[in-house]
Write a protein that holds these residues in place. Sequence first.
Motif, PDB file in Angstrom:
ATOM      1  N   PHE B 302       0.838  -1.196   0.000  1.00  0.00           N
ATOM      2  CA  PHE B 302       0.000   0.000   0.000  1.00  0.00           C
ATOM      3  C   PHE B 302       0.879   1.255   0.000  1.00  0.00           C
ATOM      4  CE2 PHE B 302      -2.397   3.109   2.755  1.00  0.00           C
ATOM      5  CZ  PHE B 302      -3.308   3.489   1.786  1.00  0.00           C
ATOM      6  N   ILE B 303       1.861   1.268   0.886  1.00  0.00           N
ATOM      7  CA  ILE B 303       2.755   2.425   0.964  1.00  0.00           C
ATOM      8  C   ILE B 303       3.522   2.604  -0.340  1.00  0.00           C
ATOM      9  CG2 ILE B 303       4.831   3.314   2.130  1.00  0.00           C
ATOM     10  CD1 ILE B 303       3.586   1.943   4.709  1.00  0.00           C
ATOM     11  N   PHE B 304       3.905   1.487  -0.927  1.00  0.00           N
ATOM     12  CA  PHE B 304       4.603   1.583  -2.204  1.00  0.00           C
ATOM     13  C   PHE B 304       3.719   2.227  -3.278  1.00  0.00           C
ATOM     14  CE2 PHE B 304       5.214  -0.189  -6.450  1.00  0.00           C
ATOM     15  CZ  PHE B 304       6.486   0.298  -6.735  1.00  0.00           C
ATOM     16  N   PHE B 305       2.452   1.798  -3.349  1.00  0.00           N
ATOM     17  CA  PHE B 305       1.544   2.368  -4.344  1.00  0.00           C
ATOM     18  C   PHE B 305       1.390   3.872  -4.157  1.00  0.00           C
ATOM     19  CE2 PHE B 305      -0.910  -1.837  -5.092  1.00  0.00           C
ATOM     20  CZ  PHE B 305      -0.047  -2.149  -6.122  1.00  0.00           C
ATOM     21  N   ILE B 306       1.242   4.259  -2.890  1.00  0.00           N
ATOM     22  CA  ILE B 306       1.062   5.679  -2.599  1.00  0.00           C
ATOM     23  C   ILE B 306       2.325   6.452  -3.000  1.00  0.00           C
ATOM     24  CG2 ILE B 306       0.744   7.364  -0.745  1.00  0.00           C
ATOM     25  CD1 ILE B 306      -1.737   5.713  -1.337  1.00  0.00           C
ATOM     26  N   TRP B 307       3.461   5.877  -2.653  1.00  0.00           N
ATOM     27  CA  TRP B 307       4.732   6.502  -2.991  1.00  0.00           C
ATOM     28  C   TRP B 307       4.845   6.641  -4.518  1.00  0.00           C
ATOM     29  CZ3 TRP B 307       8.800   4.460  -5.867  1.00  0.00           C
ATOM     30  CH2 TRP B 307       9.979   5.219  -5.853  1.00  0.00           C
ATOM     31  N   ALA B 308       4.477   5.575  -5.209  1.00  0.00           N
ATOM     32  CA  ALA B 308       4.558   5.600  -6.668  1.00  0.00           C
ATOM     33  C   ALA B 308       3.636   6.676  -7.237  1.00  0.00           C
ATOM     34  CB  ALA B 308       4.177   4.236  -7.238  1.00  0.00           C
TER      35      ALA B 308
END
Lengths: 96, 725
Positions: B302-308
């Motif tokens: 989830f954090i990765f998606f947001i970061w992306a």
Amino acid sequence: MNSFSTKAGSESRLSDLKEGQSGRIVRIGGHGALRRRLLEMGFLKGTQVYVEKYAPLKDPLELIIKGYHISLRVEEATQVILDNVRQELSNGRETN
Amino acid sequence: MAAKQIKIALAGNPNSGKTTIFNSITGTRQKVGNWPGVTVEKKEGQVHKFGYNLKIIDLPGTYSLTPYSIEEIVARDFILDEQPDVVIDIIDASNLERSLYLATQIRELDCKVLFALNMHDVARARGITIDADKMSQLLDVPVVFTVGNKNEGVDVLLEKAVELARSDVQLPRTRRVKYSKDIEKCIENYKDYIENTVGDQLPYNSRWTAIKLLEDDKILQDRIKEKTGLKAPEILEQAEIHRSHIRNFFDEEPEIIFTDERYGFIAGIVKEVMTTSTLQRVDISRNIDLVLTNRFLGFPIFIFFIWAMFQLTFTIGAYPMEWIEDGISSFSGFLATVVPDGLFKDLLIDGIIAGVGAVIVFLPNILILFFCIALFEDTGYMSRAAFLMDKVMHMIGLHGKSFIPMLMGFGCSVPAIMATRTLESEKDRILTILITPFMSCSARLPIYIVLAGTFFPKSAGTVIFSIYIGGIVMAIIMGRLLRSTLLRGMDAPFVMELPPYRVPMLKSLVIHMWDRAKMFLKKMGGIILIGSVIIWFLSSFPKNIDYSKDYIKQIEAEKQTYEKTISMADEDRLLQHKNEHERAIEKLQQEKRIEATEKSYIGQIGKAIEPVFAPLGIDWRGSVALLTGFVAKEIVVSTLGVLYAAGDDESEALKHALKQSGMTPLSALGMMFFVLLYVPCLATVATIRKETFSWGWAIFSVIYSTLLAWITAFVIYQGGMLLGF
């Protein structure tokens, strides 16, 4: 009233179920919007519910009912009373 | 002769593919707006087909028509009061039983209705076969198979809809949703009673009215009171008598009994029309969720998606942003050469283009951000994000879905507030809108960099970080406070469907994105334009300033001295003279600018409100800067630059001047918190007004956040002084 119960006091709250367990709805407690909404989403007496998983922070939980996935808060799940609770061997699909 | 118009309403569950069908019918010819008086999105489109003007209205997606949520009220009122010629109910064929709940309710309204069994390809893949003819027969409703995302059956659906609109089907129909014998008797009884008492005064069909009053439908009760006047108390009393009869008989609330019975009726239909084969198949969606909402992997992914999403928005967005900036500056450069000098030129270049330009550069960011959001929504990931984050957000009294708008607030409050549309409960939406601006937006960062860099040179990073954290803490505090006061009330039930993952359609992603962009652009033409003109006016008038020095004469004098000097100077000192001369001119012009600003209306206002900011340790120049920051935070640093006599915005000169101006680290810290907490910009206020549908909330947001900003800065400055910093 329920002759189907296997053990004495076998009614339990949906929120007490673990991942991979399922049960049959006996009644929905509470009142107002939540109760009505649950019924409208198909949480009816006699319907099978399967606990797919709990969210990583243990709240809310994901259920399978009438063939679709739905998520409830633990607090809301306490209002759903079940019996016939059992561990499913594979996945919850065939419970309904 | 103009073609006759047919009004078609699309109803259906959320995730039933309703929007896909709507998009595939109307394409880009759609109008997005709000339903009157509420923040529920209304979509309309026009198409010409079969010699008719078809007006398609996309009703909000609902599971039911029980008027609990705004969406349900909107959908039901539309069918009842606007009387569309045909209602198409989109049914998710792979989810027949639940979809039929809404379908039976629509059927009970006795409008001309048509069922679309959508996504029947998915259903078939799951081993589900549905006998459409039988269903059509049992419910006395035409049924069409469709696959919205492949455009299958959509034409047939429209053709049938037109056919149905033109036909004179007998309403009310004889075949109907049936309840058990006891309930039917009760309904008939009460229906007869109503017909005998008020008969022709009834706004809607009598059977439906009877059922709804027995279900204690508050909205219908009000409507009955309006229409039948004196007889209303008697009617409602009779309803109560019948209700207690049902209650006694079944030992349960009547509305529960009705829901139960409707499902009973549905179960009968499903048994007749649906066959499920015991086809063993891999449930892709479930397997995806094994990873995406996994106990250990869920959050990191989830954090990765947001970061992306942020990376995409701000790194890729930076290129078109630059082009737009270049475009604007060359455009205003071009205008500068073409338009004759004068007031109009100033207004055009310094007012309108500078003001609107400062905001329009965010268009690429907004487009990308909304593309990502649309992607999250259309794939079904958004509800997983809500599933993951709900526990955290619930602590503030919010729904898991509020997380996305709040997170976007770190980028820009405007799209963040627009993103609250994904929230279903109006109170959740308003609460999220009110606290989202505390997420420090990117436009505020330059201000922190200047102030923290000047007054906390060694720990600037830590200071800025703590301001961001301060915003989050403030959001939590205010969230809880507002939830327990102004926006009190029942937490809307969380109960959220986790729909199967779907491959998004580019077309609908683009339509989604373009809708937002249009809204954003419209705002540019409106409030931002006016705001920029006002600020320009305030800072460049009055024109005939009584300068303390005659700058023009002094500049002339300096020029003459320079000419004289270089005519006599040595060859090798020419450059030095030139530099000195330029510096002197620059200094004079700057003094003139400062004085002009000081004596302009905005300077006068700044001086007038100085007492308000004095307890925070902020002088009149800071006050003016904060005042201009009301329009956009981007302006604050450049205003500081002008007022503190530093030519360049972030140069060492500004830092130096700030230090000399009597500002202390403490007042700088206070000022940073003030910047963090008060209204982000005019565009935000305009968006709040648009999204809450009320000036009331917009004004409330301005006042409460500014007050909060002042109090916080006051506590920091005065408290800090008391503690001896």
